[in-house]
Design a protein around this motif. Structure first.
Motif, PDB file in Angstrom:
ATOM      1  N   GLU A  76       0.823  -1.205   0.000  1.00 39.77           N
ATOM      2  CA  GLU A  76       0.000   0.000   0.000  1.00 39.77           C
ATOM      3  C   GLU A  76       0.857   1.253   0.000  1.00 39.77           C
ATOM      4  N   CYS A  77       2.028   1.178   0.601  1.00 36.46           N
ATOM      5  CA  CYS A  77       2.929   2.332   0.628  1.00 36.46           C
ATOM      6  C   CYS A  77       3.561   2.574  -0.734  1.00 36.46           C
ATOM      7  N   ARG A  80       0.918   2.335  -4.263  1.00 34.48           N
ATOM      8  CA  ARG A  80      -0.305   3.131  -4.146  1.00 34.48           C
ATOM      9  C   ARG A  80      -0.677   3.808  -5.464  1.00 34.48           C
ATOM     10  N   ASP A  83      -3.227   1.800  -7.119  1.00 35.48           N
ATOM     11  CA  ASP A  83      -4.494   1.820  -6.397  1.00 35.48           C
ATOM     12  C   ASP A  83      -5.279   3.101  -6.692  1.00 35.48           C
ATOM     13  N   MET A  84      -4.557   4.197  -6.952  1.00 30.67           N
ATOM     14  CA  MET A  84      -5.183   5.490  -7.240  1.00 30.67           C
ATOM     15  C   MET A  84      -5.128   5.829  -8.736  1.00 30.67           C
ATOM     16  N   GLN A 112       2.539   8.107  -6.745  1.00 30.04           N
ATOM     17  CA  GLN A 112       1.900   8.201  -5.430  1.00 30.04           C
ATOM     18  C   GLN A 112       2.606   7.283  -4.440  1.00 30.04           C
ATOM     19  N   GLU A 114       2.433   6.389  -0.119  1.00 28.03           N
ATOM     20  CA  GLU A 114       1.745   6.632   1.151  1.00 28.03           C
ATOM     21  C   GLU A 114       2.716   6.355   2.295  1.00 28.03           C
ATOM     22  N   ARG A 117       1.831   5.088   5.806  1.00 25.62           N
ATOM     23  CA  ARG A 117       1.607   3.665   6.072  1.00 25.62           C
ATOM     24  C   ARG A 117       2.745   3.055   6.882  1.00 25.62           C
ATOM     25  N   PHE A 162      -3.497  -4.643  -7.242  1.00 21.21           N
ATOM     26  CA  PHE A 162      -3.564  -3.213  -7.578  1.00 21.21           C
ATOM     27  C   PHE A 162      -3.379  -3.000  -9.081  1.00 21.21           C
ATOM     28  N   THR A 183      -8.297  -6.872  -1.879  1.00 17.33           N
ATOM     29  CA  THR A 183      -7.185  -6.265  -1.133  1.00 17.33           C
ATOM     30  C   THR A 183      -7.506  -6.263   0.363  1.00 17.33           C
TER      31      THR A 183
END
Length: 263
Positions: A76-77, A80, A83-84, A112, A114, A117, A162, A183
């Motif tokens: 997720e970090c 990302r 994901d976006m 991106q 994150e 996280r 993702f 996810t």
């Protein structure tokens, strides 16, 4: 090598930009550290009430919990951007990425990050340390390598999901919320041993989305519960890499068929 340099340049720039608002960054990071503890607390109270879960002790399940949450936090970090990704398609910014002489994968990854996280990552690391301290595992080089592979290949699975659902944006434009089933839902499911679920769930999350191969099955080897060749259980996490490869191929197919939104 130029792709790696570009990626780390993106990483450095976005980290410096997020650190311009340090109070906000630290508060968000703290939130990411404390909020997921509610999930771990529910796990603790479950074992406090029932003692065991189909033969699994609290610290054994805590180890499974830590591995999958560490993998999810890292993905997720650093993944990302995928994901976006729908925001890049809707705004038309993906067109700019296509005309640059660099891989679209590297550019989307670098769009991106994150870093907040890290709070969730720290939580997973603490749970992992507590579990390892309280489990009588006879560690050797093979088991250490397997544990590292479990986390790294778990990252590959989440990153692959993702990428796969980002590719769907080439046809749907907007991101699909169903991705969260695989996810967030996959993370919640994989934080428990697979053998507590119905057979069809076990089969799906072993042979289709191989969470079981990066968490449950190699965990049997770490805990000396494996019934078969140790090498087979040690190699199981590599299924995460095999899952990522077709996701990347689907991405490349999507890029070739992309039509600008005209934004």
């Amino acid at each position: 090598m130029s792709g790696f340099r570009l990626y780390f340049s993106y990483l450095s720039m976005l980290f410096r930009s997020q650190m311009q608002y340090r109070a906000s960054f630290l508060l968000l990071t703290a939130g990411q550290f404390f909020i997921p503890f509610a999930v771990f607390a529910s796990l603790y109270f479950l074992f406090e009430r029932f003692g065991q879960l189909q033969g699994w002790s609290f610290y054994e399940v805590a180890l499974i919990f830590a591995v999958i949450h560490l993998a999810f936090s890292i993905a997720e970090c650093f993944a990302r951007g995928f994901d976006m990704f729908s925001s890049l398609v809707v705004s038309g910014d993906f067109d700019r990425l296509l005309v640059r002489p660099r891989s679209t994968i590297v550019q989307v990854l670098g769009s991106q990050f994150e870093f907040t996280r890290f709070g969730r990552l720290l939580q997973g690391a603490i749970v992992l340390a507590v579990a390892l301290i309280n489990l009588p595992i006879a560690w050797n080089a093979a088991k250490i390598a397997t544990l590292v592979l479990m986390i790294a290949c778990g990252v590959c699975i989440f990153a692959g999901i993702f990428v796969l659902f980002a590719t769907m944006c080439f046809w749907t434009v907007q991101g699909l919320e169903v991705a969260n089933v695989f996810t967030d839902g996959g993370r919640e499911m994989a934080q428990y041993p697979l053998d507590i679920y119905k057979r069809w769930v076990t089969v799906f999350f072993t042979f289709v989305i191989p969470f079981g191969c990066v968490n449950y099955l190699p965990m049997l080897f770490l805990l000396d519960r494996a019934d078969g060749p140790a090498a087979a259980y040690m190699a199981m996490p590599l299924a995460g890499v095999l899952f990522l490869v077709p996701c990347v191929l689907v991405w490349r197919l999507g890029v070739r068929h992309y039509r600008s939104t005209g934004s």
